[in-house]
Motif scaffolding. Sequence first.
Motif, PDB file in Angstrom:
ATOM      1  N   ARG B  79      82.678  10.509  27.735  1.00  0.00           N
ATOM      2  CA  ARG B  79      81.593  11.156  28.479  1.00  0.00           C
ATOM      3  C   ARG B  79      80.229  10.826  27.883  1.00  0.00           C
ATOM      4  O   ARG B  79      79.228  11.436  28.225  1.00  0.00           O
ATOM      5  N   ARG B  80      80.176   9.883  26.944  1.00  0.00           N
ATOM      6  CA  ARG B  80      78.921   9.616  26.257  1.00  0.00           C
ATOM      7  C   ARG B  80      78.105   8.507  26.907  1.00  0.00           C
ATOM      8  O   ARG B  80      76.955   8.303  26.570  1.00  0.00           O
ATOM      9  N   HIS B  81      78.704   7.749  27.776  1.00  0.00           N
ATOM     10  CA  HIS B  81      78.018   6.610  28.372  1.00  0.00           C
ATOM     11  C   HIS B  81      77.512   5.640  27.314  1.00  0.00           C
ATOM     12  O   HIS B  81      76.324   5.357  27.227  1.00  0.00           O
ATOM     13  N   VAL B  82      78.444   5.194  26.491  1.00  0.00           N
ATOM     14  CA  VAL B  82      78.110   4.136  25.555  1.00  0.00           C
ATOM     15  C   VAL B  82      78.766   2.861  26.068  1.00  0.00           C
ATOM     16  O   VAL B  82      79.697   2.912  26.869  1.00  0.00           O
ATOM     17  N   GLY B  83      78.245   1.737  25.652  1.00  0.00           N
ATOM     18  CA  GLY B  83      78.896   0.466  25.951  1.00  0.00           C
ATOM     19  C   GLY B  83      79.183  -0.154  24.614  1.00  0.00           C
ATOM     20  O   GLY B  83      78.379  -0.064  23.693  1.00  0.00           O
ATOM     21  N   MET B  84      80.360  -0.748  24.480  1.00  0.00           N
ATOM     22  CA  MET B  84      80.703  -1.269  23.168  1.00  0.00           C
ATOM     23  C   MET B  84      81.213  -2.696  23.296  1.00  0.00           C
ATOM     24  O   MET B  84      82.011  -2.989  24.178  1.00  0.00           O
ATOM     25  N   VAL B  85      80.731  -3.549  22.413  1.00  0.00           N
ATOM     26  CA  VAL B  85      81.226  -4.925  22.353  1.00  0.00           C
ATOM     27  C   VAL B  85      81.820  -5.109  20.968  1.00  0.00           C
ATOM     28  O   VAL B  85      81.169  -4.811  19.969  1.00  0.00           O
ATOM     29  N   PHE B  86      83.062  -5.566  20.934  1.00  0.00           N
ATOM     30  CA  PHE B  86      83.760  -5.669  19.662  1.00  0.00           C
ATOM     31  C   PHE B  86      83.782  -7.109  19.182  1.00  0.00           C
ATOM     32  O   PHE B  86      83.684  -8.046  19.978  1.00  0.00           O
ATOM     33  N   GLN B  87      83.960  -7.247  17.882  1.00  0.00           N
ATOM     34  CA  GLN B  87      84.007  -8.578  17.285  1.00  0.00           C
ATOM     35  C   GLN B  87      85.068  -9.451  17.936  1.00  0.00           C
ATOM     36  O   GLN B  87      84.847 -10.601  18.279  1.00  0.00           O
ATOM     37  N   GLN B  88      86.263  -8.870  18.144  1.00  0.00           N
ATOM     38  CA  GLN B  88      87.366  -9.656  18.700  1.00  0.00           C
ATOM     39  C   GLN B  88      87.391  -9.594  20.219  1.00  0.00           C
ATOM     40  O   GLN B  88      88.381  -9.961  20.834  1.00  0.00           O
ATOM     41  N   GLY B  89      86.315  -9.101  20.812  1.00  0.00           N
ATOM     42  CA  GLY B  89      86.246  -9.061  22.267  1.00  0.00           C
ATOM     43  C   GLY B  89      87.061  -7.938  22.855  1.00  0.00           C
ATOM     44  O   GLY B  89      86.549  -7.109  23.568  1.00  0.00           O
ATOM     45  N   LEU B  90      88.338  -7.929  22.542  1.00  0.00           N
ATOM     46  CA  LEU B  90      89.238  -6.869  23.008  1.00  0.00           C
ATOM     47  C   LEU B  90      89.180  -6.682  24.519  1.00  0.00           C
ATOM     48  O   LEU B  90      89.129  -5.566  25.013  1.00  0.00           O
ATOM     49  N   LEU B  91      89.179  -7.778  25.242  1.00  0.00           N
ATOM     50  CA  LEU B  91      89.346  -7.676  26.687  1.00  0.00           C
ATOM     51  C   LEU B  91      90.785  -7.264  26.937  1.00  0.00           C
ATOM     52  O   LEU B  91      91.690  -7.684  26.210  1.00  0.00           O
ATOM     53  N   PHE B  92      91.014  -6.459  27.988  1.00  0.00           N
ATOM     54  CA  PHE B  92      92.381  -6.076  28.312  1.00  0.00           C
ATOM     55  C   PHE B  92      93.142  -7.327  28.737  1.00  0.00           C
ATOM     56  O   PHE B  92      92.779  -7.961  29.728  1.00  0.00           O
ATOM     57  N   PRO B  93      94.190  -7.702  28.012  1.00  0.00           N
ATOM     58  CA  PRO B  93      94.832  -9.004  28.260  1.00  0.00           C
ATOM     59  C   PRO B  93      95.547  -9.088  29.600  1.00  0.00           C
ATOM     60  O   PRO B  93      95.777 -10.183  30.094  1.00  0.00           O
ATOM     61  N   HIS B  94      95.876  -7.926  30.192  1.00  0.00           N
ATOM     62  CA  HIS B  94      96.636  -7.968  31.438  1.00  0.00           C
ATOM     63  C   HIS B  94      95.733  -7.896  32.658  1.00  0.00           C
ATOM     64  O   HIS B  94      96.229  -7.872  33.782  1.00  0.00           O
ATOM     65  N   LEU B  95      94.430  -7.858  32.451  1.00  0.00           N
ATOM     66  CA  LEU B  95      93.507  -7.752  33.581  1.00  0.00           C
ATOM     67  C   LEU B  95      92.616  -8.986  33.659  1.00  0.00           C
ATOM     68  O   LEU B  95      92.270  -9.572  32.631  1.00  0.00           O
ATOM     69  N   SER B  96      92.235  -9.361  34.882  1.00  0.00           N
ATOM     70  CA  SER B  96      91.322 -10.478  35.063  1.00  0.00           C
ATOM     71  C   SER B  96      89.949 -10.094  34.508  1.00  0.00           C
ATOM     72  O   SER B  96      89.680  -8.926  34.239  1.00  0.00           O
ATOM     73  N   ALA B  97      89.104 -11.106  34.360  1.00  0.00           N
ATOM     74  CA  ALA B  97      87.743 -10.848  33.874  1.00  0.00           C
ATOM     75  C   ALA B  97      87.062  -9.814  34.764  1.00  0.00           C
ATOM     76  O   ALA B  97      86.436  -8.872  34.270  1.00  0.00           O
ATOM     77  N   LEU B  98      87.230  -9.986  36.067  1.00  0.00           N
ATOM     78  CA  LEU B  98      86.600  -9.055  37.010  1.00  0.00           C
ATOM     79  C   LEU B  98      87.100  -7.634  36.807  1.00  0.00           C
ATOM     80  O   LEU B  98      86.322  -6.682  36.726  1.00  0.00           O
ATOM     81  N   ARG B  99      88.420  -7.484  36.703  1.00  0.00           N
ATOM     82  CA  ARG B  99      89.010  -6.149  36.536  1.00  0.00           C
ATOM     83  C   ARG B  99      88.596  -5.535  35.196  1.00  0.00           C
ATOM     84  O   ARG B  99      88.432  -4.325  35.080  1.00  0.00           O
ATOM     85  N   ASN B 100      88.425  -6.382  34.193  1.00  0.00           N
ATOM     86  CA  ASN B 100      87.949  -5.897  32.908  1.00  0.00           C
ATOM     87  C   ASN B 100      86.569  -5.272  33.051  1.00  0.00           C
ATOM     88  O   ASN B 100      86.316  -4.182  32.551  1.00  0.00           O
ATOM     89  N   VAL B 101      85.697  -5.991  33.750  1.00  0.00           N
ATOM     90  CA  VAL B 101      84.322  -5.505  33.884  1.00  0.00           C
ATOM     91  C   VAL B 101      84.276  -4.300  34.820  1.00  0.00           C
ATOM     92  O   VAL B 101      83.481  -3.391  34.639  1.00  0.00           O
ATOM     93  N   ALA B 102      85.176  -4.295  35.815  1.00  0.00           N
ATOM     94  CA  ALA B 102      85.189  -3.188  36.775  1.00  0.00           C
ATOM     95  C   ALA B 102      85.858  -1.943  36.190  1.00  0.00           C
ATOM     96  O   ALA B 102      85.793  -0.867  36.770  1.00  0.00           O
ATOM     97  N   PHE B 103      86.490  -2.091  35.037  1.00  0.00           N
ATOM     98  CA  PHE B 103      87.254  -0.986  34.445  1.00  0.00           C
ATOM     99  C   PHE B 103      86.377   0.245  34.210  1.00  0.00           C
ATOM    100  O   PHE B 103      86.780   1.369  34.532  1.00  0.00           O
ATOM    101  N   GLY B 104      85.175   0.009  33.649  1.00  0.00           N
ATOM    102  CA  GLY B 104      84.278   1.125  33.357  1.00  0.00           C
ATOM    103  C   GLY B 104      83.880   1.881  34.620  1.00  0.00           C
ATOM    104  O   GLY B 104      84.123   3.091  34.727  1.00  0.00           O
ATOM    105  N   PRO B 105      83.279   1.165  35.598  1.00  0.00           N
ATOM    106  CA  PRO B 105      82.907   1.854  36.844  1.00  0.00           C
ATOM    107  C   PRO B 105      84.098   2.544  37.521  1.00  0.00           C
ATOM    108  O   PRO B 105      83.962   3.670  38.018  1.00  0.00           O
ATOM    109  N   ARG B 106      85.264   1.903  37.493  1.00  0.00           N
ATOM    110  CA  ARG B 106      86.457   2.506  38.097  1.00  0.00           C
ATOM    111  C   ARG B 106      86.819   3.808  37.382  1.00  0.00           C
ATOM    112  O   ARG B 106      87.110   4.821  38.004  1.00  0.00           O
ATOM    113  N   SER B 107      86.804   3.760  36.037  1.00  0.00           N
ATOM    114  CA  SER B 107      87.153   4.949  35.249  1.00  0.00           C
ATOM    115  C   SER B 107      86.192   6.084  35.539  1.00  0.00           C
ATOM    116  O   SER B 107      86.549   7.253  35.432  1.00  0.00           O
TER     117      SER B 107
END
Lengths: 273, 358
Positions: B79-107
Amino acid sequence: MRARGPAVGRAPVVLLLPALLAVAFLTLPLVALLARTPWSQLADRLTSEAVLQALRLSVVTSLAAVAVVAVVGVPLAWALARLDFPGRSLVRALVIVPLVLPPVVGGVALLSAFGRRGLVGAPLDAAFGVTLPYTTAAVVVAHIFVALPFFVLSVEGALRATDREFDVVAATLGASRWTTFRTVSLPLAGPGLLAGLVLAWARALGEFGATITFAGNFPGTTRTMPNAIYVELQTDPDAALVLSVILMAVSVAVLALLRDRWFDVAVQGAVRR
Amino acid sequence: MSEPFLDAHVVVRRPGHLLDVHLEAQRGEVVAVIGPNGAGKSTLVRALAGVLPLTDGLVRCAGETWEEPGRGVRVEARRRHVGMVFQQGLLFPHLSALRNVAFGPRSRGEPRRRADEAARGWLERLGVADLAERRPAQLSGGQAQRVAVARALAGDPRLLLLDEPLSALDVGVAAALRLELARHLAGHDGVSLLVTHDALDALTLATRVLVVDDGRVAQDGPPDEVARRPATDHVARLVGLNVLRGTSEGTTVRLGDGSLLVTAVPARGEVSAGFAPSAVTLTTEEPVGSARNRWRGTVTSVVPYGASVRVHLDAVGGLIADVTPPSSARLGLTPGTTVWAAVKATEISVYGRDTGLR
């Protein structure tokens, strides 16, 4: 025989010999089973009412058990993998106990709990007139009891193998833990989940000791394939052989199918995506 | 002055470790948090994000109290509305790039189509729109990190936290992304916090540098000031870097004072040119070598620094040079001495300036 990896020398006979022995020991009985099977009678036996009944019952009860195992097992695995709570190792130990418990002891334990005069069974009988033992439901309960630990351990391992940092990522993106579980943890643990389901199903399908103790061996209601084999072995060994081959074939076929179709897809999905 | 946009006093006590850091920042500020490994940088970021509870202190952002253990206040990370970028990226491996980026707005409850649209927009801004359908495993390190940045920004965060976003990348890829990051950080209207152990990141991307050492703030100030006047030896070691700003045209950078700097790599527009103090050679006479950048200046300070001597000159707004003690003695370096400083063009790295390249 060449050792894998760099050429560091010959594989020692001291290790190779016992390894070969182990393989032989594991394969020989299966080969013998196939060799002794009266193949000419197979078709007739297969379509006999008793076999079909046992087969049908085994499939229905084992699948029902697996469904229940999945519904309660996934949350338990998740709790063990993701929550820090006091007594977690105790809970895990309790979950593992049925795994090492002799199945017949499991059956007796189930009777003590759900039997007509059992801890839960007596009040259940008194209040609703429901008795569990020696019913098809009892078969399912016995299956759940022996299959659940396999499933929970497998899924917990899969959940632990997925990076917990993904939970952190999801949280910073506004996802609740439930959303994270559904959309991240579970899909990433997919292959482990599938393996767990197959293991649990195989375990339920072959379950004998707990079933016969807790549910009995009544044709049509509690006589599953293993129970039928047990009965036939005393009266008609050929029939027992045929039933055994069928059970073996079903197990191997499903395992092979899962391996080729779902396992690979799921594993590739998780690794290569 | 009005209440700061971000007002944090982060105290995290753990066995053997204490983090006690004050941090205030206004909207639009890019604060680089720099410090050695184990200084508590990541702890600070995770505490601000809300995934690591504070022991004491408080975090206020955008007029809301996010956490204050003393009053039992704690807003969940989600509920804090932070955005975080990690050293290892940590993209969700089972989701496309688009779905990764859409994850926040969807949530956060956006309908799928709107979330996808927003995600597409962010991928476009990061220059990876054509990779929308790819899975993370099919992306290069640099591409994946662009997607990760898009994912963090897609939630329109009030606080953008970048935890060593470039350190896992190849040098060349990191340089390209650093340029891009400069643009997005400058365009972000919340507070950006960039954790790094690379002085270059801190001095080229940030509007302010916070040096954290052993769980405490060792220095807090504008990049130039921290680089030129490090508060402690330790800070000097961390941020010891010459940074000159100017306008680049080909391989020439026109500096603020009108003088020219020759570089090896061509660039265009507003740039920062960085080079290590050890890349500067000092001579008493005007040098006649291959070094094409030469300045005459007066020594302002000479301090022993590790195995070498750190010399400050008043040339081009302040230069740092590291020389060996024998050289220092031979050159007779004392405050007031006039010397020539020279740097080879090949020693200079050129980066897009923090506020430039819009």
